[in-house]
Design a protein around this motif. Structure first.
Motif, PDB file in Angstrom:
ATOM      1  N   PRO B 118    -101.977 -18.269  19.129  1.00 22.29           N
ATOM      2  CA  PRO B 118    -101.151 -17.335  18.862  1.00 22.29           C
ATOM      3  C   PRO B 118     -99.860 -18.077  19.466  1.00 22.29           C
ATOM      4  CG  PRO B 118    -103.063 -17.499  20.852  1.00 22.29           C
ATOM      5  CD  PRO B 118    -102.780 -18.552  19.786  1.00 22.29           C
ATOM      6  N   ALA B 120     -95.473 -17.190  20.365  1.00 22.01           N
ATOM      7  CA  ALA B 120     -94.461 -15.464  20.068  1.00 22.01           C
ATOM      8  C   ALA B 120     -92.724 -16.261  19.584  1.00 22.01           C
ATOM      9  CB  ALA B 120     -94.136 -14.874  21.226  1.00 22.01           C
ATOM     10  N   SER B 125     -93.801 -12.005  17.608  1.00 20.09           N
ATOM     11  CA  SER B 125     -96.004 -12.358  18.358  1.00 20.09           C
ATOM     12  C   SER B 125     -96.939 -11.847  16.994  1.00 20.09           C
ATOM     13  CB  SER B 125     -95.308 -11.622  19.392  1.00 20.09           C
ATOM     14  OG  SER B 125     -96.461 -12.265  20.535  1.00 20.09           O
ATOM     15  N   GLY B 126     -98.256 -13.072  17.306  1.00 16.29           N
ATOM     16  CA  GLY B 126     -98.600 -12.582  16.741  1.00 16.29           C
ATOM     17  C   GLY B 126     -99.775 -14.306  16.533  1.00 16.29           C
ATOM     18  N   VAL B 127    -100.879 -14.603  14.953  1.00 18.95           N
ATOM     19  CA  VAL B 127    -101.181 -15.376  15.185  1.00 18.95           C
ATOM     20  C   VAL B 127    -100.980 -16.602  13.736  1.00 18.95           C
ATOM     21  CG1 VAL B 127    -103.357 -16.292  14.694  1.00 18.95           C
ATOM     22  CG2 VAL B 127    -103.206 -14.653  16.634  1.00 18.95           C
ATOM     23  N   ARG B 139     -98.596 -13.694  10.859  1.00 17.86           N
ATOM     24  CA  ARG B 139    -100.071 -12.310  11.168  1.00 17.86           C
ATOM     25  C   ARG B 139     -99.916 -12.046  12.946  1.00 17.86           C
ATOM     26  NH1 ARG B 139    -105.062 -13.227  11.128  1.00 17.86           N
ATOM     27  NH2 ARG B 139    -105.867 -11.860  13.573  1.00 17.86           N
ATOM     28  N   THR B 140     -98.404 -10.763  12.729  1.00 23.17           N
ATOM     29  CA  THR B 140     -98.644  -9.602  14.600  1.00 23.17           C
ATOM     30  C   THR B 140     -99.325  -9.554  14.817  1.00 23.17           C
ATOM     31  OG1 THR B 140     -97.612  -8.058  13.137  1.00 23.17           O
ATOM     32  CG2 THR B 140     -96.011  -9.853  13.744  1.00 23.17           C
ATOM     33  N   TRP B 141     -99.559  -8.892  15.684  1.00 29.94           N
ATOM     34  CA  TRP B 141    -100.871  -8.629  16.911  1.00 29.94           C
ATOM     35  C   TRP B 141    -101.041  -6.611  16.137  1.00 29.94           C
ATOM     36  CZ3 TRP B 141    -102.360 -11.717  18.729  1.00 29.94           C
ATOM     37  CH2 TRP B 141    -101.459 -13.070  19.780  1.00 29.94           C
ATOM     38  N   ASP B 142    -100.045  -6.004  15.460  1.00 35.22           N
ATOM     39  CA  ASP B 142    -100.304  -5.231  14.278  1.00 35.22           C
ATOM     40  C   ASP B 142    -100.697  -5.163  12.735  1.00 35.22           C
ATOM     41  OD1 ASP B 142     -97.951  -5.370  13.513  1.00 35.22           O
ATOM     42  OD2 ASP B 142     -96.984  -3.809  14.596  1.00 35.22           O
ATOM     43  N   GLY B 143    -100.858  -6.206  13.070  1.00 30.67           N
ATOM     44  CA  GLY B 143    -101.677  -6.797  11.278  1.00 30.67           C
ATOM     45  C   GLY B 143    -100.845  -6.850  10.077  1.00 30.67           C
ATOM     46  N   GLN B 227    -107.968 -17.830  25.102  1.00 34.77           N
ATOM     47  CA  GLN B 227    -108.893 -17.291  23.897  1.00 34.77           C
ATOM     48  C   GLN B 227    -109.709 -16.122  24.497  1.00 34.77           C
ATOM     49  OE1 GLN B 227    -109.470 -20.453  25.024  1.00 34.77           O
ATOM     50  NE2 GLN B 227    -112.211 -21.124  23.997  1.00 34.77           N
ATOM     51  N   PHE B 230    -106.829 -12.022  27.477  1.00 32.94           N
ATOM     52  CA  PHE B 230    -106.171 -10.912  27.106  1.00 32.94           C
ATOM     53  C   PHE B 230    -107.758  -9.281  27.223  1.00 32.94           C
ATOM     54  CE2 PHE B 230    -106.281  -6.595  24.294  1.00 32.94           C
ATOM     55  CZ  PHE B 230    -105.194  -5.714  25.245  1.00 32.94           C
TER      56      PHE B 230
END
Lengths: 229, 278
Positions: B118, B120, B125-127, B139-143, B227, B230
């Protein structure tokens, strides 16, 4: 009477070890519970369900080490054999396939080392014994470290899970394989062996699993000692 | 040597040799990749293995290309000369791509991020889902999938949330001035000690951060593996209210004390929709 592991679960039978329990319903369904929740797997009654002891490496998070903090720090000299209790998990296999993983005690983690280079370990607090193995405690395994190098005061010790083997005693106690602790220059380095910690133990055969990554298997656990004086 | 001279002096055998070297090189690269997938892939984390595989594969192919030039009477230095202005034009046109390629190689060597981390990068920001030689895909947090040129990745600020063994969960909670600070601190510490992911070391801590207008603000801190950072934060914040309520600690609303200096004159209160003031 604590369950003798490994054991086979017939429909209607139940096994309890520490805070974990595994139950097989009449229709073959297997239900496992521990302090962190319950899981069920539907399986025909004809499929064999076995409950085996397993290293405390998978429940909740996957870790390669257990760090056991001693209730009192102990003075360790080369050649000493230090015994302590360590957490254990149960693995339920269905027809030889690992299906459930349960912890026989509350799961807690700690960081050994610093934020950048340290290692996240399963945590447990235990009394410490020198020389002879301590009495069995329900839901916990026994572990021993052989001290090498300089004398030192140990606040705790570790158990490497990635390459260690489990053994069973005559009374049903589960033992981790012997760990070696080399003390040098204020730090202790832990390495796992595949040797039993005492005579008369039988190796617990577990279903084959993926070999640990090379870097995980070779990475030693560095422990910081309590400063003497 | 001009390119036309080289082409004029070419023999069929040389061309065939060059093609053979190239074909053997590419086949060899595929075989090495296959062997790596069978023997090395299972032993290394995917984030480490994939860039290593790319590096080995493309290195073999590049070596094969260079070796294939020799039967043709070409080597790298003569190519540079022969290329002349054409090379310069192509180079200028491909400046961005070359920059991305070089950044991609550095990303694979230095590995400030790996597949699955993960992160930024600038505003994204994402994976990380893929690191190729030219771009990195997040792949951002909203997909949604975002492709970032490697130039931007390597030249920019990369925040990697996995490259640390533990990450701090931190928040503030206000308690009523009438409630006991010690009771609140003890209840919150117990909650964190019972939570499996709040690490024993570094120790969790609770302390008075501020005597605010309406509440005594407590700062709550614990460290968790990255991991589960959150989920640990969400769970602690969710359980904190009921923990404090069970301990008899009140979480206040913002409040304002009203002091009336003179009680001689009646306080006039106007009622909505009513008649004259009371």
């Amino acid at each position: 009477m604590p369950a003798a592991l490994p054991t086979t679960l017939a429909p209607g039978a139940e096994v309890r070890v520490g805070t974990a329990s595994v139950r097989r319903l009449a229709d073959g369904t297997v239900e496992g519970c521990d302090a962190h929740g319950c899981s069920r797997v539907r399986v025909p009654p004809s499929v064999e369900a076995r409950v085996l002891p397993a290293p405390a490496s998978r429940r909740l998070l996957r870790v390669d080490y257990v760090y056991v903090e001693f209730e009192e720090p102990i003075h360790a000299s080369p050649g000493d054999l230090i015994w302590f209790h360590a957490p254990l998990e149960l693995e339920v296999t269905l027809g030889g396939v690992p299906a459930l993983r349960l912890s026989t005690s509350r799961v807690k983690y700690t960081l050994v080392g610093d934020i950048v280079d340290g290692v996240i370990c399963r945590y447990h607090k235990s009394p410490v014994y020198l020389g002879d193995p301590p009495p069995r405690m329900e839901g916990l395994a026994l572990a021993a470290v052989e001290v090498d190098g300089d004398p030192g005061i140990l606040p705790g010790a570790g158990v490497g899970l990635a390459v260690s083997t489990l053994y069973r005693g005559e009374d049903g106690s589960i033992y981790y394989s012997l760990q070696r602790l080399e003390i040098e220059g204020g730090t202790a380095t832990l390495r796992s062996t595949r040797r039993p910690p005492r005579r008369g133990l039988v190796e617990v055969r577990r279903p084959p699993r993926r070999r640990p990554a090379l870097h995980q298997a070779l990475q030693p656990l560095i422990l910081r000692l309590v400063e003497a004086g | 040597m001009p390119v036309s001279n080289i082409l004029a002096g070419l023999r069929v055998v040389d061309v065939l040799s060059a093609v053979a070297i190239l074909v053997v090189g590419v086949i060899f690269a595929y075989i090495v990749r296959l062997l790596m997938r069978r023997s090395v892939a299972a032993r290394l984390p995917p984030g480490t293995y994939k860039p290593l595989e790319n590096l080995v594969f493309y290195s073999i192919v590049a070596t094969a290309i260079v070796l294939a030039l020799y039967p043709l009477g070409l080597n790298l230095s003569s190519l540079v000369v022969a290329g002349g202005l054409a090379s310069l034009a192509v180079g200028l046109a491909a400046q961005n791509s070359l920059g991305n390629l070089i950044s991609g190689v550095f990303l694979l060597i230095e590995q400030p991020l790996r597949v699955g981390d993960p992160v930024a990068i600038g505003d994204v920001s994402g994976v990380v889902v893929n690191i190729s030689l030219l771009s990195t895909t997040i792949r951002t947090w909203d997909g949604t999938l975002v492709r970032i040129p490697n130039n931007t990745v390597f030249g920019g600020e990369i925040v990697n949330f996995y490259r640390t063994r533990a990450r701090r969960v931190e928040f503030t909670i206000g308690i009523h001035y009438a409630s006991s600070i010690k009771t609140a601190v003890d209840a919150i510490m117990k909650l964190m000690e019972e939570h499996p992911y709040c690490l024993v070391n570094p120790k969790p801590e609770v302390f008075v951060e501020e005597y605010a207008d309406s509440s005594v603000n407590l700062r709550v801190r614990c460290w968790a593996p990255p991991q589960v950072w959150f989920s640990t934060k969400v769970e602690l914040q969710t359980r904190l209210k009921e923990t404090l309520e069970a301990a008899g600690v009140e979480i206040p609303y913002p409040q304002l004390d009203l002091h009336i200096k003179s009680a001689e004159e009646p306080v006039r209160v106007k009622l909505e929709g009513g008649g004259s003031p009371a």
